[in-house]
Every structure is written in structure tokens, then in C-alpha cells.
Design an enzyme around this catalytic site. Sequence first.
Site, short mmCIF file in Angstrom:
data_model
loop_
_atom_site.label_atom_id
_atom_site.label_comp_id
_atom_site.label_asym_id
_atom_site.label_seq_id
_atom_site.Cartn_x
_atom_site.Cartn_y
_atom_site.Cartn_z
N LYS A 274 -23.60 -21.80 -28.95
CA LYS A 274 -22.67 -20.70 -28.68
C LYS A 274 -21.97 -20.29 -29.97
CE LYS A 274 -21.41 -22.02 -23.93
NZ LYS A 274 -21.87 -20.80 -23.25
N ARG A 348 -27.39 -25.10 -14.38
CA ARG A 348 -28.36 -25.04 -13.28
C ARG A 348 -29.31 -26.24 -13.31
NH1 ARG A 348 -30.22 -19.24 -15.32
NH2 ARG A 348 -28.03 -19.35 -15.94
N1 BES Z 1 -20.78 -22.62 -19.04
C1 BES Z 1 -21.48 -21.42 -19.29
C2 BES Z 1 -20.98 -20.25 -18.44
C3 BES Z 1 -19.59 -19.75 -18.72
C4 BES Z 1 -19.40 -18.65 -19.52
C5 BES Z 1 -18.51 -20.34 -18.12
C6 BES Z 1 -18.11 -18.16 -19.74
C7 BES Z 1 -17.25 -19.87 -18.35
C8 BES Z 1 -17.03 -18.79 -19.14
C9 BES Z 1 -22.97 -21.61 -18.98
O1 BES Z 1 -23.46 -22.89 -19.19
C10 BES Z 1 -23.72 -20.69 -19.88
O2 BES Z 1 -23.66 -20.88 -21.06
N2 BES Z 1 -24.42 -19.72 -19.30
C11 BES Z 1 -25.18 -18.79 -20.05
C12 BES Z 1 -26.51 -18.61 -19.38
C13 BES Z 1 -27.48 -17.76 -20.15
C14 BES Z 1 -27.92 -18.47 -21.40
C15 BES Z 1 -28.65 -17.45 -19.27
C16 BES Z 1 -24.40 -17.47 -20.08
O3 BES Z 1 -23.81 -17.12 -19.07
O4 BES Z 1 -24.36 -16.84 -21.12
MN MN Z 2 -24.10 -23.18 -21.18
#
Ligand code: BES
Ligand code: MN
Length: 492
Positions: A274, A348
Site C-alpha cells: 500500500k 477474503r
Molecule cells: N483492509 C483493506 C480494505 C480497507 C480499505 C479497509 C480502506 C479499510 C479502509 C483490504 O485488505 C484491501 O486492501 N482491499 C483492497 C482489495 C483490492 C486489492 C482488490 C482494496 O480495497 O483496495
Molecule cells: Mn489488504
Amino acid sequence: MNVRFRVSSPGQVRTDAIVFFLPEEEPFRSAQIGHIVQIFPAVEAALRSGEASGKQNSIVVAYSPERTGTRKVIVVGIGKNANITAETFRRAASTAVRRLNNGVSSCAFVLPDDSHSPVAGSDIAFAVVEGAVLGSYKFTQYKTTDVSSGIKEFVVVSSSRSAAIAKAVEHAASVCEGVYVARDLANMPGNDLYPETLAAHAKQAGKKAGFRVQVLDKRKIEQLGMGGLLAVNQGSVRPPVFIIMEWRGGNAKEPPIVLVGKGITFDTGGISIKPAERMGEMKMDMHGAATVIGTLYAVAKLKLPINVVGLVPSTENMPSGSAYRPGDVIRFMNGKTAEIDNTDAEGRLILADALTYAERYNPRAVIDIATLTGACVIALGHITTGLMGTDRDLIARIIAAAERTSEYVCELPLHDEYLEQIKSDIADVKNTGGRPAGAITAALFLKHFIGNYPWAHLDIAGTGMAPKEGAYTPKGATGVGVRLFVDMLRNW
Ligand code: BES
Ligand code: MN
Ligand code: ZN
């Protein structure tokens, strides 16, 4: 927080502060002002000033040197009768407690006469406790200077004896304790809260409230073949855990309701790392787990006559030489395979194994709760939780609980047409589906792993973490889902 119920006339109460609720409509408004002035003549000028309009959340704070020993009198508006709901009282009580200053260690709330109210007296009492306790939450563990608000006790005062109100006050206090458990856990930083310490906190909660906690370690997780949880864990120096919590309040033979919480104690994104900006917020990526632990805590405290199981798969998601990679194919506990497109779509993967594990309880229903997708934050913001699932009855129960608790949910569709987006060339499924409908494709991924049970999924990526203070939620972890789940289970 100490919360108690007292049958008394308001003039008899000896707390540092006392709160009255003021309706906007006449003649109720004038009658209430007259009633207050009779007990506290010194606040008459303040109440007759016109500021005491009774409009929702309008507030008048006055001081009384009188005989009763109560110094601070707070009068908070609740608006017009037709608009009054339980939420009105949560907000009004919170508005009042946020005006308490440091010298105030005890505060009373005088329940309004409910004979003309659209909300029952016991529901008002429940909501007042929620607003007061939840609105005064502070996460203070890491401050070395005294930053506590000083408030130690709330007293709910009613002029008439009522077993229903007494019970509502006691129950609401337990539910709020569960919300505090969830908020505290979700707010804790990743250096102190990691899978093994999360498990220790679950055990501690179980000991305090009286539910059973079992923790599966890495060896056991390997034996079970939880390939999703193990893949995400690969990059971390800290071992994973799988936490099992059980409350058996119902008939021994009755199948349980299973709650599954995402327990990523820190989500860097892994190799698909990230951006640095606001990555620290990902310490809350175990809010789903925190909600499940807080719910079990409240359910056990309330001794609800129902069987409830909580499951928490937990790991960090870290990048390292041993981390799982984009392109990897992993195999889950139920034998299915997934192609990893993005290691940041990790939630997931750990939930998949937990949903398979849930099958062994032959559950009446399974609900998972997770900070799963940024897409859900884009769709519904920080106000509303995304709801998806396979069972109309279960979804209806969740929606009904959402309406009663004002923990809002909105259902998103799981049409088969979306499945196209998570097809893999080489495995059964792919772990991402692109930007469009990201909350939905994440849920459809999970659907591959459910057993033969009614299933629903709550995406709290937006509602678990508040960017700013809300009506009775602090900035940071909100504890969302605890009140929703407990309400649903109480009404099952
Ligand atoms: N933990 C994150 C989702 C999240 C984003 C929670 C903002 C709280 C605030 C999750 O694990 C994630 O990173 N999801 C990705 C999925 C994508 C790579 C398909 C996302 O939402 O960007
Ligand atoms: Mn994530
Ligand atoms: Zn995550």
C-alpha cells in the site's frame, strides 16, 4: 463506567450533573421547563431565555447552587414528537455528556414521562445509556498524562418503579461494555496487538464475561489445511492464530449462529504494498475480529438464551522474502484453489478458510464481518455498512436490527453476472475483480467457500474506522457491529 438505575424524584438526586430532556412541542416544552425550575429555581433565567427551544440537540447548561448538591443542570432538546426515535435519545444523551467538564464524576439522566412519547420508556432508557456511555468513550491507554474525562458514573432516574426500565439500563450497560471491548482492540497499534496478543485479549474477555475460548496455533492451522490463512501469514515473523469462541446459552442440541471476524492485525498490502499515506490506519484491519469478540462478551454478560460461536482467523499481512506473491496459486481448507492477483486482497483469503471451518457446527446461520474493501468505502462512505448474502430471512433480521440500533446497513446485489470478473485462467477463482463493484466481487469470492448454511457478509471498511468524531462514536475505531449483532441475537 458505572451505570445504575434509580427510582427517585429528580430533586432527590445527588450527582454532580443532571440532564433533562426537553421536547420542542407545546404544551410539553413549557410543562417540562416548569418542572425543572420547580426543583432548580436558580436555572429559571437560563431556561426562560429562549435558548431552551427543545430543538433536537439544542442544549442549555446552567448552574444551580441549590440544596440538592447537584451543581450542573443540562437541558437538551429532543425535537418534535413525531420525529422522536431511540436514536434521538442516543444523540441527546451523548450531546449532554460531551458538555461535562473535568470536575464532574457523576451524572444523572432524568427519563421523560413516556405517556405521550412514541418510544417506550425502556427503549428510551436503553438509548440514553448507549448515548451516554458510547459518547464518553476515550482511548487513553497510551497517554502518560491524565486525559480521562473524569466521569465515573451514570445514573438513570425514573419517578416510577419499572422492572423493564431497570433491565434495559443493565442490558444497555453490558452492550456498551462489549462496544468498548471492540473499540479498545481495534484502536490498539500493531506493535502491541498481533495475532497472539489478540488471542490473549479474546481469552481475557472470555474469562471476564464467561464464554469459552480456544486458540488454534500454526501447527493446528497447518493440519487443518487452512491455505488461505497460511499464505497471507507467510510474510510475517509472527505466527497466525485461529480463535474459536463459544457461548452456549441455548439448548444443548440447538445449532449455533456463527460470527466470523476478519483479524488482520496489520495490513501493509504485502508484496502489492500500500502507499505510505494513512497506512497506519490498517492497524484497524482486525475490526471485524474486535466486533466478534465484543459481541461474544456482551452476549455472555447478558446470558442470552441462544448458542453463538465466534471465529477469528488472524495474521499480519507483511511483505518479505518469504511473503506470498502475485501469481501464486493457493489451496484452501475446502480443497478449492485461488490465483493471487493482488496480495492486498488478503481478507477474503483468511475468511475463506473460516467460512469452511464454520460448516462443522452445522450452523443456523453464518455472518462474517470484515474491513474488506476500499470499494465499499467509496460506495457507502463511513456511515453505512455494506450488506450482502444468500438468505432473505437472515438479511431481513440484519436489516431489522440495523433499523433498531441505527447501525445502518445497505444491501448490495450478488448477481452471478459479476462472477466473470473473478474468473481465473488457471485456478478455480481469482482474488481480485478489478475496480468496478469491488465490494461485490469480494463477497462473491467468499461465496465460493460457504457451506450449506444461510450466509451474510458485512463490509465495515468504512464504518469501522471514523475519520472524525460522530454523534456518539469517537474518531478512530467505532465498535460498529456489536450493537447490531447483539440486537439481532436478542430478537432471534
Ligand atoms: N483492509 C483493506 C480494505 C480497507 C480499505 C479497509 C480502506 C479499510 C479502509 C483490504 O485488505 C484491501 O486492501 N482491499 C483492497 C482489495 C483490492 C486489492 C482488490 C482494496 O480495497 O483496495
Ligand atoms: Mn489488504
Ligand atoms: Zn485488509
